[in-house]
Design an enzyme around this catalytic site. Structure first.
Site, PDB file in Angstrom:
ATOM      1  CB  ALA A  99      -0.930  -0.002   1.215  1.00  0.00           C
TER       2      ALA A  99
ATOM      3  CG  ASP B 122      10.878   3.509   2.254  1.00  0.00           C
ATOM      4  OD1 ASP B 122      10.589   4.720   2.199  1.00  0.00           O
ATOM      5  OD2 ASP B 122      10.697   2.724   1.313  1.00  0.00           O
TER       6      ASP B 122
HETATM    7  C1  GLA Z   1       9.750   3.880  -2.225  1.00  0.00           C
HETATM    8  C2  GLA Z   1      11.244   3.744  -1.962  1.00  0.00           C
HETATM    9  C3  GLA Z   1      11.786   4.963  -1.226  1.00  0.00           C
HETATM   10  C4  GLA Z   1      11.404   6.237  -1.959  1.00  0.00           C
HETATM   11  C5  GLA Z   1       9.920   6.261  -2.284  1.00  0.00           C
HETATM   12  C6  GLA Z   1       9.511   7.409  -3.169  1.00  0.00           C
HETATM   13  O1  GLA Z   1       9.064   3.885  -1.017  1.00  0.00           O
HETATM   14  O2  GLA Z   1      11.487   2.584  -1.207  1.00  0.00           O
HETATM   15  O3  GLA Z   1      13.176   4.850  -1.060  1.00  0.00           O
HETATM   16  O4  GLA Z   1      12.183   6.386  -3.107  1.00  0.00           O
HETATM   17  O5  GLA Z   1       9.493   5.066  -2.933  1.00  0.00           O
HETATM   18  O6  GLA Z   1       9.639   8.630  -2.500  1.00  0.00           O
END
Ligand code: GLA
Length: 390
Positions: free
Chosen positions: A128, A177
């Protein structure tokens, strides 16, 4: 099959009840790592820009116990398959699915840890855009660290988890993340500089505004390949700009005027990706200034602009995400919304006047269902703590 009533239990209670069935006797220790939602700074982390994530109060729980041998056993109450392997011979195997994430982390710890039994359960929606996979990585790293001969710092764990995702699993993600999952703080969003890899905690006044994650219920499909395409396209833009004499190590070093000056000499797709990135860096800086000033109207306007740029220039939106963002913008109390995470499906994040959240939810649900025939799931989230032993 587990009964519906069973799934209403807290993940920790489910894990405690299931441990003996999976691994027999033993006194496992418990760990938790949260998912995250990113408020601003879409696809900026791997371009060395700024992002604005917060940890949410859902994520991955794991029970862990050491073993006398060099085996690892990875079982999950949410996902298949269960995997058992030799700690010293961990390699990516497509059929192992989710378990490749913990395997990547454990292979980086292999010299320092004993064999482990690990039992996982999460309460984040999967696919999600809320980083359920990063929460598995960080939960695994937090657990492994507790059994390691040498304890690693939080920032070392972040780099280790990102390394596992990039090099072991093969997704060319940035650091956001794992960082947000490790460093989350209650009541704060993190203004993370993805070049210096340092952050400032920005207070988020929940009495005035609430972050509502709005799930399209359409899952991302084949998104890893398209995500890697975006990383490559940004790299192409940087390479071309360098050929043109711009001293850029990353798109972070390029401003809008420089990009426009060279527009005709950069291929169309890398140009549009770069345009999103350089304007999103600006929006994120301005958005943080608005948050610091407590100006949620201005903050919401940056979110709206960000979604447009993601849709038009970066092309990571979807029909359902656009319909949901539009539904949000027609609802009472909405300051602004944008897709969050990688995009291609999943969730948008909305900032909503706290005293209007209930009315907001009713109107968004009605408008989104009228547009798509789907019922959205709306989750108010509070900025929460990062990974921890429990
Ligand atoms: C995913 C990637 C992150 C980031 C986002 C976009 O969640 O895992 O590192 O690049 O997309 O902001």
């Amino acid at each position: 099959m587990r009964s519906a009533a069973h799934t209403l239990l807290h993940p920790l209670d489910r894990l405690a009840a299931a441990w003996a069935e999976h691994f027999g006797l033993g006194a496992p220790r418990a760990f938790f790592a949260p998912g995250r939602v990113n408020l601003l700074g879409a696809h900026l982390d791997y371009n060395e820009g700024f992002v604005l994530p917060m940890a949410v109060d859902r994520g991955t729980y794991v029970l862990a116990a050491p073993r006398a041998d060099r085996r690892v056993r990875l079982h999950s109450l949410d996902r298949q398959p269960a995997v058992e392997a030799d700690l010293d011979g961990l390699v990516l195997e497509a059929s192992h699915g989710w378990a490749n994430y913990p395997k990547g982390v454990l292979s980086a710890f292999a010299r320092d840890i004993p064999g482990l039994d690990l039992l996982y359960c999460g309460d984040l929606p999967i696919g999600a855009g809320l980083s359920s996979s990063a929460s598995i990585l960080v939960a695994t790293a937090t657990a492994a660290n507790a059994f390691a001969a040498r304890e690693r710092s939080r920032i070392e764990l972040v780099h280790l988890c990102r390394g596992a995702e990039v090099n072991f699993v093969g997704v060319k993600c940035g650091i956001m993340d794992h960082y947000a999952s490790a460093f989350g703080r209650e009541g704060h969003v993190l203004h993370l500089d993805c070049r210096s890899i340092t952050h400032r905690e920005v207070p988020f006044d929940g009495s005035k505004a609430t972050i509502v994650v709005c799930d399209t219920t359409k899952r991302r499909e084949n998104s890893d390949g398209r995500f890697n395409d975006r990383v490559r396209e940004c790299g192409e833009a940087v390479a071309r700009l360098r050929e043109l004499g711009v001293p850029a190590g990353a798109l972070r070093d390029v401003d809008r005027a420089t990009l426009e000056k060279h527009r005709g000499r950069i291929p169309e797709i890398p140009y549009r990706r770069a345009l999103h990135v350089v304007t999103e860096i600006e929006r994120t800086i301005r958005g943080v200034q608005a948050l610091d000033a407590g100006d949620f109207e201005a903050f919401g306007a940056w979110l709206r602009d960000s979604h447009e740029s993601c849709r038009v220039h970066y092309e990571v939106s979807s029909r359902e995400l656009d319909a949901l963002v539009e539904a949000v913008h027609g609802a009472p109390g909405a300051y602004g919304a944008r897709l969050t995470g990688a995009g291609f499906g999943g969730c948008c994040v909305a900032v909503v006047r706290t005293d209007a959240v209930e009315a907001f939810r009713a109107v968004v649900a009605e408008k989104y269902e009228a547009a798509t025939g789907l019922q959205p799931r709306l989750h108010p989230f509070h900025p929460s703590r990062g990974a921890t032993a429990l």
